[in-house]
Design a protein around this motif. Structure first.
Motif, short mmCIF file in Angstrom:
data_model
loop_
_atom_site.label_atom_id
_atom_site.label_comp_id
_atom_site.label_asym_id
_atom_site.label_seq_id
_atom_site.Cartn_x
_atom_site.Cartn_y
_atom_site.Cartn_z
N GLN A 358 -13.33 28.66 11.15
CA GLN A 358 -12.92 27.26 11.08
C GLN A 358 -12.99 26.72 9.65
N ARG A 359 -14.04 27.07 8.94
CA ARG A 359 -14.17 26.63 7.55
C ARG A 359 -13.06 27.22 6.68
N PHE A 360 -12.71 28.46 6.94
CA PHE A 360 -11.61 29.09 6.21
C PHE A 360 -10.32 28.31 6.44
N SER A 361 -10.09 27.92 7.70
CA SER A 361 -8.91 27.13 8.04
C SER A 361 -8.95 25.77 7.36
N GLU A 362 -10.12 25.16 7.31
CA GLU A 362 -10.25 23.84 6.69
C GLU A 362 -10.02 23.91 5.18
N ILE A 363 -10.59 24.92 4.53
CA ILE A 363 -10.41 25.07 3.09
C ILE A 363 -8.95 25.34 2.75
N SER A 364 -8.26 26.04 3.66
CA SER A 364 -6.85 26.32 3.42
C SER A 364 -6.01 25.05 3.36
N ALA A 365 -6.57 23.92 3.83
CA ALA A 365 -5.85 22.65 3.76
C ALA A 365 -5.59 22.24 2.32
N PHE A 366 -6.33 22.79 1.35
CA PHE A 366 -6.06 22.51 -0.05
C PHE A 366 -4.84 23.28 -0.55
N PHE A 367 -4.32 24.19 0.29
CA PHE A 367 -3.09 24.91 -0.03
C PHE A 367 -1.94 24.46 0.88
N ASP A 368 -2.27 23.89 2.02
CA ASP A 368 -1.24 23.45 2.97
C ASP A 368 -1.70 22.15 3.62
N PRO A 369 -1.10 21.01 3.24
CA PRO A 369 -1.53 19.73 3.81
C PRO A 369 -1.30 19.61 5.31
N MET A 370 -0.39 20.44 5.84
CA MET A 370 -0.18 20.40 7.29
C MET A 370 -1.44 20.81 8.04
N VAL A 457 -10.47 15.72 5.37
CA VAL A 457 -10.31 14.39 4.77
C VAL A 457 -10.21 14.51 3.26
N ALA A 458 -11.07 15.34 2.67
CA ALA A 458 -11.04 15.55 1.22
C ALA A 458 -9.72 16.18 0.79
N ALA A 459 -9.20 17.09 1.61
CA ALA A 459 -7.93 17.75 1.27
C ALA A 459 -6.78 16.76 1.24
N LEU A 460 -6.77 15.82 2.20
CA LEU A 460 -5.70 14.82 2.21
C LEU A 460 -5.77 13.91 0.98
N VAL A 461 -6.99 13.53 0.59
CA VAL A 461 -7.15 12.73 -0.63
C VAL A 461 -6.69 13.53 -1.85
N PHE A 462 -7.00 14.82 -1.85
CA PHE A 462 -6.57 15.70 -2.95
C PHE A 462 -5.05 15.73 -3.06
N TRP A 463 -4.37 15.88 -1.92
CA TRP A 463 -2.90 15.95 -1.94
C TRP A 463 -2.29 14.61 -2.34
N LEU A 464 -2.95 13.51 -1.99
CA LEU A 464 -2.47 12.20 -2.41
C LEU A 464 -2.52 12.09 -3.94
N ALA A 465 -3.62 12.57 -4.52
CA ALA A 465 -3.75 12.55 -5.98
C ALA A 465 -2.72 13.47 -6.63
N VAL A 466 -2.48 14.63 -6.03
CA VAL A 466 -1.48 15.57 -6.56
C VAL A 466 -0.09 14.93 -6.56
#
Length: 481
Positions: A358-370, A457-466
């Protein structure tokens, strides 16, 4: 950049998108499918809820009306417990279709959840389920790509970008206006759906308005950022492409990568990096450790022979039949304690493996916002893996209390002396069954679920900044001809 110029470009972009009859037809069709999925989800949820309530009543009624029996027989008679889905599963059924929702509880054994939707479905379940969340996560982005691929590339081909520039619009203003116009158009797909979900969830009567509203606001925030990302990628690819046809090809490739290939690849990689033992291997290893620690059903087991000798010495008797309590019940209680501790240890190791996946899937959100919006949507809807493990833990706690209570009844109320033929059987009064409370599943709170998904949540904020950074860079380098 003047605010008035930006507002004009936003309004013009939005109006152009809404003016096209085919665009409105597509929007209406998508919204219609979302409403249909909500209706199907609501019907399925209410029917399943009614069935679960009826089965719970039957299980409880049969338990309470069992005749007087030996407590250990009742422990093996067992008890069925059910998991109630969160009302927002009407919107996003997440993992609920793939994980079981019924567990059979019995002494000395910890069973897994069964009767999942996927277990009784065909191979098509692998392609996902028909839900509003699936449509909003996968289908709507594809539509936005088709509608927005030419927002800049086509205007460059028509030489209208140069006209905008001569009227005082900078490249950054043009890019921002196109993105915000497309993003505002995307809200046509989202905003009509969530109020209907709110009404459907409240009509189920299974959750309060405060809980449902906070969860839906979280879902709304996640999708707003997700659609802003999609709008940004669409316009920026259109801005850097030499023609609108190349922009369309590039955007379709991006959609396939972000929505199809990356999620499946991430899932495959997680399963191979952190492999999970099969059910047979897990139960075999569990059984071996239990036998090593002590088998309560084996009178010659070394561990329980030591217990027997110590009890005989303590009470200064020569046989277990002379003890002032039921020895078999005492052994069963000790055996239950040992087996439960070993099971919890094995279960924690298994859950740790699943947690790594699950953590691997969550961290992958920094590569795929979906992946980020998908995980956040499931968590807010109460249909993620964290909610399922909560059900397992509550069921095991209930099973252990039930088994030990029955063992205590045997210790206190069953004689050590075997009944003579034709004499009073070794049983306890049937009224004891009613004293044990029914199982009541408690949904994970919103705070617990969101805390568990902080990476998404952090990944979505990251993609917003990107997105903000890419807009500034592309705007400054926008080619007008």
């Amino acid at each position: 950049m003047t605010t008035s110029t930006l507002k004009l470009i936003i309004r013009k972009t939005r109006q152009d998108l809404m003016r096209g009859k085919q665009n409105l037809l597509i929007s209406f069709t998508i919204i219609l499918f979302c409403m249909l999925s909500i209706g199907i989800g609501f019907t399925k949820y209410t029917e399943t809820n009614a069935q679960v309530q009826e089965y719970r009543r039957q299980v409880r009624d049969q338990w309470e009306h069992r005749p007087a029996k030996h407590p250990h027989r009742m422990a093996h008679y067992g008890y069925l417990v059910f998991r109630m889905a969160h009302p927002l599963s009407i919107f996003d059924n997440g993992l609920d279709d793939y994980l079981g929702n019924v567990i059979f509880l019995e002494a000395h054994k910890q069973n897994s959840a069964n009767l999942s939707e996927a277990g009784s479905s065909g191979i098509l379940v692998r392609f996902g389920t028909f839900s509003s969340a699936f449509i909003l996560q996968c289908i709507v982005p594809l539509i936005l790509l088709f509608l927005g691929f030419g927002l800049i590339a086509r205007e460059r081909e028509d030489a209208t970008l140069k006209i905008l520039s001569t009227q005082g619009a900078s490249g950054t203003t043009i890019v921002k206006g196109k993105i915000l116009g497309l993003w505002q158009f995307s809200l046509l797909f989202l905003l009509p759906v969530l109020p209907v979900v709110l009404v459907a969830a409240l009509m189920s009567g299974m959750s309060g308005i405060a809980d449902v509203s906070v969860r839906l606001l979280t879902i709304l925030s996640g999708y707003l950022i997700y659609y802003f990302f999609i709008s940004t990628v669409t316009v920026l690819v259109s801005a850097v492409s030499r023609s609108s046809s190349l922009a369309l090809v590039g955007l379709i490739g991006s959609w396939l990568l972000l929505v199809i290939f990356l999620p499946k690849g991430i899932q495959f990689a997680a399963q191979n990096l952190y492999p999970v033992p099969s059910r047979i291997a897990f139960e075999t290893a569990l059984e071996k450790d239990i036998l090593k620690a002590g088998d309560s059903h084996n009178p010659d087991d070394p561990h329980f022979k030591k217990i027997k000798d110590s009890l005989l010495a303590r009470y200064k008797v020569n046989a277990t039949s002379e003890l002032p309590f039921n020895y078999s019940g005492f052994v069963m209680k000790e055996g239950e304690k040992i087996s439960s501790q070993i099971y919890i240890r094995h279960q924690k190791a298994l859950e740790e493996t699943f947690r790594k996946q699950q953590r691997f899937s969550e961290i992958s959100a920094f590569f795929d916002p979906m992946m980020a919006v998908k995980n956040l949507s499931m968590a807010a809807s109460g249909t993620d893996y964290f909610s399922y493990t909560g059900f397992q833990k509550q069921a095991e706690e209930y099973r252990y209390r039930m088994a030990q209570k029955l063992n205590e009844l045997q210790i206190e109320k069953i004689s050590n002396i075997k009944p003579e033929k034709g004499g009073r059987p070794a049983i306890v009064d049937a009224g004891n069954w009613k004293k044990f409370p029914d199982f009541k599943y408690q949904q994970a709170s919103f705070r617990e679920s969101i805390t568990e998904q902080w990476i998404s949540v952090a990944a979505l904020v990251f993609w917003l900044a990107v997105c903000v950074g890419m807009i500034e860079t592309t705007g400054r380098n926008l080619k007008l001809i």
